[in-house]
Design a protein around this motif. Structure first.
Motif, PDB file in Angstrom:
ATOM      1  N   ASP A 109      -5.666   1.316   8.414  1.00 54.60           N
ATOM      2  CA  ASP A 109      -5.457   2.756   8.302  1.00 54.60           C
ATOM      3  C   ASP A 109      -5.746   3.248   6.885  1.00 54.60           C
ATOM      4  N   TYR A 110      -5.396   2.445   5.911  1.00 57.10           N
ATOM      5  CA  TYR A 110      -5.557   2.856   4.511  1.00 57.10           C
ATOM      6  C   TYR A 110      -6.989   2.680   4.016  1.00 57.10           C
ATOM      7  N   TRP A 111      -7.577   1.505   4.268  1.00 56.17           N
ATOM      8  CA  TRP A 111      -8.888   1.169   3.705  1.00 56.17           C
ATOM      9  C   TRP A 111     -10.042   1.377   4.682  1.00 56.17           C
ATOM     10  N   HIS A 152      -2.420  -5.510  -2.259  1.00 53.78           N
ATOM     11  CA  HIS A 152      -2.648  -4.090  -1.951  1.00 53.78           C
ATOM     12  C   HIS A 152      -3.659  -3.900  -0.824  1.00 53.78           C
ATOM     13  N   ILE A 172       0.856  -1.175   0.000  1.00 55.29           N
ATOM     14  CA  ILE A 172       0.000   0.000   0.000  1.00 55.29           C
ATOM     15  C   ILE A 172       0.895   1.229   0.000  1.00 55.29           C
ATOM     16  N   THR A 173       0.630   2.161  -0.899  1.00 49.66           N
ATOM     17  CA  THR A 173       1.445   3.362  -0.967  1.00 49.66           C
ATOM     18  C   THR A 173       0.577   4.583  -0.729  1.00 49.66           C
ATOM     19  N   ASN A 174       1.232   5.647  -0.292  1.00 50.23           N
ATOM     20  CA  ASN A 174       0.553   6.913  -0.082  1.00 50.23           C
ATOM     21  C   ASN A 174       0.555   7.685  -1.396  1.00 50.23           C
ATOM     22  N   GLU A 232      -1.764  -1.271   9.121  1.00 50.08           N
ATOM     23  CA  GLU A 232      -1.523  -0.489   7.906  1.00 50.08           C
ATOM     24  C   GLU A 232      -2.702  -0.608   6.939  1.00 50.08           C
TER      25      GLU A 232
END
Length: 253
Positions: free
Chosen positions: A161-163, A111, A2-4, A158
């Motif tokens: 936090d992202y999804w 991802h 996962i990238t910012n 992580e």
């Protein structure tokens, strides 16, 4: 990984092409004016992108409508066949469907999302979503929770936090600590259960496939809640764990 997005450089024209492709996937087919309005670029630019895609076999034109080309089918099959040990897993997923008469699936994580990459249907299987290759949130399914249970806790954080933990039904886990508690239970017992967390009145059981280094994916058995619940403890779980344990032994030897 996962990238910012803010820290990752992108090429605008590539993003535009992908926006066009994804729009065609959603609507099946569309005219240039419709694509232009959706993507937010001129009709001439849309036409140029579509001409390139059509020339390479990634778009097809019927009258004044464009749709995705069959080259994507070839790409999808190639991506799926490159999953380690896919043929062995597919064989056992099909066997499980025949043994249980239900729907069985092989799911991987990429991802931070779950992707169904193979599905088999038994005699009484219910044909429900998601479709092959459609990304879904890991926390809403038995396969996703089975996969999360084998990932390092920091990796799970992580992903969350992202999804996030969006709610799909009234049974979906939307609290982080509640999810972590369930993942601990899944890790201890070796399997996860999804009772209407992604689709009402539907139950599935999923178990991870572990290798020496990582979680390869998960296999699930799914069906109507009442029918599955009556079979869960005395049949479904034993068959599921038998298959995943067999795979793990074969993959590590």
């Amino acid at each position: 990984m996962i990238t910012n997005d803010k820290e990752t450089k992108t090429i605008k024209s590539d993003v535009t092409v992908l926006d066009i492709i994804e729009y065609l996937r959603e609507v099946d087919s569309a005219r240039i004016t419709e694509i232009s309005a959706e993507v937010g670029i001129s009709k001439s630019s849309v036409h140029a992108h579509l001409a390139t895609l059509e020339q390479r076999g990634y778009a097809a034109k019927e009258g004044d409508q464009y749709k995705l080309g069959m080259c994507f089918l070839n790409l999808g099959a190639s991506a799926r066949n490159k999953v380690p040990h896919f043929d062995s897993i597919r064989e056992r997923v099909e066997r499980l469907a025949n043994q249980t008469d239900e729907r069985t699936q092989f799911v991987i994580e990429e991802h931070g999302q779950a992707y169904v990459i193979f599905r088999s249907f038994g005699q009484y299987a219910v044909r429900a979503r998601p479709r092959i290759g459609q990304p879904t949130h890991l926390h809403t399914s038995a396969s996703g929770k089975a996969i999360l249970s084998g990932l390092p806790r920091e990796r799970v954080r992580e992903i969350i936090d992202y999804w996030g933990l969006p709610q799909k039904t009234e049974n979906t886990i939307t609290d982080r600590e509640t999810l972590f508690e369930e993942l601990d239970e899944v890790r201890d017992q070796g399997y996860a259960v999804n009772t209407g967390e992604s689709q009402g009145r539907f139950l599935s059981a999923g178990a991870p496939i572990r290798t020496d280094e990582s979680i390869l994916g998960a296999i699930t058995i799914s069906g109507p809640e009442k029918r599955m619940h009556d079979r869960l403890d005395d049949e479904i779980i034993d068959l599921l764990l038998g298959v995943t344990n067999e795979l793990e032994l074969n993959l590590t030897n």
